[in-house]
Design an enzyme around this catalytic site. Structure first.
Site, short mmCIF file in Angstrom:
data_model
loop_
_atom_site.label_atom_id
_atom_site.label_comp_id
_atom_site.label_asym_id
_atom_site.label_seq_id
_atom_site.Cartn_x
_atom_site.Cartn_y
_atom_site.Cartn_z
N VAL A 1 0.87 -1.18 0.00
CA VAL A 1 0.00 0.00 0.00
C VAL A 1 0.90 1.22 0.00
O VAL A 1 1.91 1.25 0.72
CB VAL A 1 -0.90 0.03 1.26
CG1 VAL A 1 -1.67 1.34 1.35
CG2 VAL A 1 -1.88 -1.12 1.23
N PHE A 2 0.54 2.22 -0.82
CA PHE A 2 1.30 3.48 -0.85
C PHE A 2 0.54 4.52 -0.04
O PHE A 2 -0.62 4.82 -0.33
CB PHE A 2 1.47 3.95 -2.29
CG PHE A 2 2.19 5.27 -2.41
CD1 PHE A 2 3.56 5.35 -2.18
CD2 PHE A 2 1.50 6.44 -2.72
CE1 PHE A 2 4.23 6.57 -2.28
CE2 PHE A 2 2.15 7.66 -2.81
CZ PHE A 2 3.53 7.72 -2.59
N GLY A 3 1.20 5.09 0.98
CA GLY A 3 0.60 6.14 1.81
C GLY A 3 1.20 7.48 1.47
O GLY A 3 2.43 7.63 1.41
N TYR A 4 0.35 8.47 1.24
CA TYR A 4 0.83 9.82 0.87
C TYR A 4 0.23 10.91 1.75
O TYR A 4 0.56 12.08 1.61
CB TYR A 4 0.50 10.11 -0.60
CG TYR A 4 -0.99 10.09 -0.88
CD1 TYR A 4 -1.63 8.89 -1.15
CD2 TYR A 4 -1.75 11.25 -0.84
CE1 TYR A 4 -3.00 8.85 -1.38
CE2 TYR A 4 -3.11 11.22 -1.05
CZ TYR A 4 -3.73 10.01 -1.32
OH TYR A 4 -5.09 9.99 -1.53
N GLY A 5 -0.67 10.52 2.65
CA GLY A 5 -1.32 11.49 3.53
C GLY A 5 -1.20 11.02 4.97
O GLY A 5 -0.09 10.75 5.45
N GLU B 1 -10.81 5.17 5.58
CA GLU B 1 -10.78 6.11 4.45
C GLU B 1 -12.03 6.00 3.60
O GLU B 1 -11.97 6.02 2.38
CB GLU B 1 -9.51 5.87 3.62
CG GLU B 1 -8.22 5.80 4.42
CD GLU B 1 -7.94 7.07 5.24
OE1 GLU B 1 -8.64 8.08 5.04
OE2 GLU B 1 -7.03 7.04 6.07
C1 BEZ Z 1 -2.85 8.08 2.46
O1 BEZ Z 1 -2.30 7.42 1.60
O2 BEZ Z 1 -2.23 8.57 3.39
C2 BEZ Z 1 -4.28 8.28 2.34
C3 BEZ Z 1 -5.11 7.22 2.40
C4 BEZ Z 1 -6.44 7.41 2.28
C5 BEZ Z 1 -6.94 8.65 2.13
C6 BEZ Z 1 -6.10 9.72 2.06
C7 BEZ Z 1 -4.75 9.53 2.18
#
Ligand code: BEZ
Length: 169
Positions: free
Chosen positions: A5-9, A81
């Protein structure tokens, strides 16, 4: 079965799920933007906050964190999410240079909570006044900016908004 899983937030700094491996990573063709409304974390249905989503921009790169998780963890993440995000599979490059397929949560303009672009000043004002069950929208932005800085990641959109919040303080 294991998945990346890639997390960006908030997935970068709020790690409330089990994982088998974690390392910096990036994906190509996407940019982080505060264009998604938050009804359930940093705002309310009556007064949504603004949180990040990804928008497709050719040639751009988004840096974040990769987690190797077991399939069962998706149940938790999908619930966390749930406000407009859907899972998308995309190629991802890990810090150790491996190329893998990752799942990323994206909220596009077709979801009911999408807010879209505004001037940076308007977005900063919006964030500054918003609160929800998970805390202030201001804290969300400042924690994300700090986490990116700690990783050595420069994100102009996030850092410009952070600077506007401090101007406002
Ligand atoms: C995230 O990758 O950090 C993220 C996941 C779900 C919603 C917004 C951001």
């Amino acid at each position: 079965m294991l998945h990346w899983v890639f997390g960006y937030g908030s997935l970068i700094y709020k790690v409330d799920f089990p994982y088998l491996a974690r390392q910096p990573a990036h994906i190509l063709g996407w940019e982080r933007r505060f264009w998604q409304g938050s009804h359930d974390h940093r705002g309310t249905p009556e007064a949504p906050g603004r949180v990040v989503t990804l928008v497709e921009v050719a040639g751009q790169r988004c840096d974040g964190v990769a987690y190797c998780i077991s399939e069962s963890v998706f149940e938790h993440l999908d619930h966390r999410e749930k406000n407009g995000y859907r899972r998308v599979d995309t190629p991802m490059t890990l810090a150790d240079r491996r190329e893998v397929t990752a799942t990323v949560y994206i909220a596009d303009e077709r979801n009911h909570a999408f807010l879209g672009p505004e001037t940076l000043y308007e977005i900063a004002q919006h964030i500054d006044r918003s609160h929800g069950p998970s805390g202030s929208n201001r804290e969300y932005l400042l924690t994300l900016a700090e986490s990116l800085r700690e990783m050595g990641v420069h994100d102009q959109h996030v850092f410009d908004l952070e600077a506007l919040l401090f101007d406002n303080a």
